[in-house]
Design a protein around this motif. Structure first.
Motif, mmCIF file in Angstrom:
data_model
loop_
_atom_site.group_PDB
_atom_site.id
_atom_site.type_symbol
_atom_site.label_atom_id
_atom_site.label_comp_id
_atom_site.label_asym_id
_atom_site.label_seq_id
_atom_site.Cartn_x
_atom_site.Cartn_y
_atom_site.Cartn_z
ATOM 1 N N SER A 3 0.836 -1.202 0.000
ATOM 2 C CA SER A 3 0.000 0.000 0.000
ATOM 3 C C SER A 3 0.871 1.253 0.000
ATOM 4 N N VAL A 13 3.945 1.536 -1.140
ATOM 5 C CA VAL A 13 4.574 1.651 -2.460
ATOM 6 C C VAL A 13 3.580 2.248 -3.449
ATOM 7 N N GLU A 14 2.360 1.735 -3.424
ATOM 8 C CA GLU A 14 1.333 2.240 -4.344
ATOM 9 C C GLU A 14 1.027 3.707 -4.065
ATOM 10 N N THR A 15 0.906 4.073 -2.787
ATOM 11 C CA THR A 15 0.624 5.464 -2.418
ATOM 12 C C THR A 15 1.773 6.368 -2.829
ATOM 13 N N ASN A 16 2.998 5.948 -2.519
ATOM 14 C CA ASN A 16 4.156 6.774 -2.871
ATOM 15 C C ASN A 16 4.314 6.897 -4.378
ATOM 16 N N TYR A 17 4.013 5.834 -5.095
ATOM 17 C CA TYR A 17 4.069 5.884 -6.556
ATOM 18 C C TYR A 17 3.064 6.919 -7.065
ATOM 19 N N GLY A 18 1.847 6.876 -6.503
ATOM 20 C CA GLY A 18 0.822 7.850 -6.892
ATOM 21 C C GLY A 18 1.238 9.264 -6.565
ATOM 22 N N ARG A 19 1.807 9.444 -5.368
ATOM 23 C CA ARG A 19 2.282 10.785 -4.985
ATOM 24 C C ARG A 19 3.403 11.238 -5.909
ATOM 25 N N GLY A 20 4.303 10.318 -6.209
ATOM 26 C CA GLY A 20 5.415 10.659 -7.102
ATOM 27 C C GLY A 20 4.912 11.069 -8.475
ATOM 28 N N LEU A 21 3.936 10.322 -8.968
ATOM 29 C CA LEU A 21 3.339 10.674 -10.257
ATOM 30 C C LEU A 21 2.710 12.065 -10.207
ATOM 31 N N GLU A 22 1.945 12.306 -9.152
ATOM 32 C CA GLU A 22 1.279 13.604 -8.978
ATOM 33 C C GLU A 22 2.317 14.718 -8.884
ATOM 34 N N ASP A 23 3.346 14.502 -8.053
ATOM 35 C CA ASP A 23 4.403 15.511 -7.909
ATOM 36 C C ASP A 23 5.103 15.755 -9.239
#
Length: 159
Positions: free
Chosen positions: A60, A62-72
């Motif tokens: 979870s 990893v998925e959240t950080n990936y999403g945040r990274g994408l957004e950033d």
């Protein structure tokens, strides 16, 4: 106790709590994993469940950080794109402003030459003068020196 199809394999599993290596019924492998966990003593089952929860939390994260990274990354890209666009727009605006300023300055010089040379009322020709292209203005400026009248330079008054 011969298991001929998937239903027989499930029945055998439920009766004996054993899955034979040759069994292929859908869902039996997952059922065996659940049964193996249920057979563990309380301490081992608790450790296993804690380990499963930790795996879930890591996935979870990893998925959240990936999403945040994408957004950033998208936000950063948008900011850089907007900044670059503004800079290009400013440069383009400056270039257009300089060109317009040069044109206006050249028109003012040609107007002054006309007023000095002819001392006549050049007002009637000014609208025509200020709508000329650069090449037309250059030709007009060259001809001012040799022209005797404004009508030679402006065959038809601007109306």
């Amino acid at each position: 106790d011969v298991a001929r199809d998937g239903l027989d394999q499930w029945i055998y599993f439920l009766k004996n709590e054993i899955i034979q290596p040759e069994f292929t019924a859908r869902g039996l492998a997952e059922a065996k994993e659940k049964l193996d966990v249920l057979r563990l003593d309380d301490r081992s089952r608790s450790e296993y469940e804690h380990w499963q929860l930790e795996l879930h939390q890591r996935a979870s994260m990893v998925e959240t950080n990936y999403g945040r990274g994408l957004e950033d990354g998208r936000e950063e890209g948008l900011k850089k794109g907007l900044k670059k666009g503004r800079m290009e727009g400013k440069a383009e605006g400056k270039a257009e402003g300089k060109a317009a300023g040069r044109m206006e300055g050249f028109c003012a010089i040609v107007e002054k030459l006309l007023r000095v040379k002819f001392r006549e009322d050049v007002e009637v020709y000014l609208p025509q003068l200020y709508t000329m292209s650069l090449s037309q203005l250059e030709a007009l400026a060259e001809n001012i020196l040799t022209a005797s009248t404004l009508k030679e330079l402006f065959p038809e008054p601007y109306e």
